[in-house]
Write a protein that holds these residues in place. Structure first.
Motif: not given
Ligand code: NCD
Length: 323
Positions: A87-93, A115-122
């Motif tokens: 994420v640190s290098t992506s447009s999500v920032k 995919v790894r994501h902090p939200q359950s279900g994402a």
């Protein structure tokens, strides 16, 4: 074996989003295929070509060392092209939403998204928006299916089976997707799971998953075959869940005295990263007669190779059927 049985003995799903709902046969298929990669990974030439022409994107919205690296190695060892996006290098920032990021990547025709994501279900939500196969590399406190598979492979290789074993999962169960995936897998495969943690680190109602809950290590570890320690996930904690690290280690950290309650040949596991002296005594973690923590990391590559291979075989079949 008739055709129906053969179909049943396949992992025929498009994605690997969690362990919950998988059948014992599906889990066995994934473990058996993983086993076929273990020897190859120990040889000088580790390269195969089954993923030639395939593109795998590792999309990680959370930090990771071993999961991301082992998916990368797994993809490369099978001959695929692997791209890592954090994420640190992506447009999500720059404000892009999860779905827009997924749709953008999807337009580049990847074959597998990890995919790894902090939200359950994402990860499950994202899987509905893309054409490729999706593997859950850990979503919030929900599931981490490849970790449970690599844990199961490690146990099966050491003890020969999963059924009938008693496994204690100890520590920060509340924040642990590793614990949840392991509970589902071990229960499905006929093992018995005990959870040991302070009251504050046990999710309410978890008994409904068919586990026994203990708040005392000496009681919970009595005669267990496996002691699986969990990291205190302080980055997910808001507020105080225990008085101090010292007190936590005294009551819930694994040391020789507490381990003495388990079976003599009980195995020690930890998904990593470890907090030495917090949830596990440093010498015990390095006691390679009993600690299988390094083997867990090794099996992680084999399991991820199996998952990538099986999901792309399934893509081959669905691509073929569209012709
Ligand atoms: C685990 C995770 O990320 O859920 N680590 C891993 O994948 N090896 C456990 C943890 O972070 O404590």
């Amino acid at each position: 074996m008739n055709t129906n049985e053969q179909t049943y003995l396949c992992y025929h799903r498009r994605h690997l989003l969690g362990i919950e709902g998988l059948t014992p046969e599906e889990i066995t298929i994934l473990l058996n295929r993983s086993e076929t990669h273990v020897q190859q990974n120990r040889q000088a030439n580790k390269k195969k070509s089954v993923l030639n022409g395939r593109t795998i994107i590792n999309l990680f919205f959370e930090d990771s060392t071993r999961t991301r690296t082992s998916f990368e190695l797994a993809g490369k060892r099978l001959g695929g092209d692997v791209i890592n996006m954090s994420v640190s290098t992506s447009s999500v920032k720059k404000g892009e939403t999860l779905i827009d990021t997924a749709m953008t990547l999807n337009a580049m025709h990847p074959d597998v998204l990890v995919v790894r994501h902090p939200q359950s279900g994402a990860v499950s939500l994202l899987s509905e928006k893309v054409n490729c196969a999706v593997i859950n590399g850990g979503d919030g406190a929900h599931e981490h299916p490849t970790q449970a598979l690599l844990d199961a492979l490690t146990i099966r290789r050491r003890l020969g089976h999963l059924s009938g074993l008693v496994i204690a999962i100890c520590g920060d169960v509340l924040h642990s997707r590793v614990a949840r995936s392991n509970i589902h897998l071990l229960n499905t495969m006929g093992a018995r799971v005990r959870l040991i943690a302070p009251v504050t680190l046990i999710p309410s109602g978890i008994e409904h998953l068919g586990v026994e809950v203990f708040h005392n290590m000496d009681e919970g570890l009595k005669d267990v075959d496996i002691v699986m320690m969990l990291r205190l996930q302080r980055e997910r904690m808001q507020g105080n869940f225990f008085p101090s690290i010292r007190e936590y280690f005294n009551f819930f950290g694994l040391d020789e005295a507490k381990l003495a309650n388990a079976k003599d040949n009980a195995l020690i596991m930890h998904p990593g990263p470890m907090n030495r002296g917090v949830e596990i005594d440093s010498d015990l973690a390095d006691d390679f007669g009993r600690s299988v923590i390094r083997e867990q990391v090794e099996m992680g590559v084999a399991v991820r190779m199996a998952c990538l291979e099986i999901l792309t075989e399934n893509l081959d079949q669905s691509e073929g059927s569209n012709l």
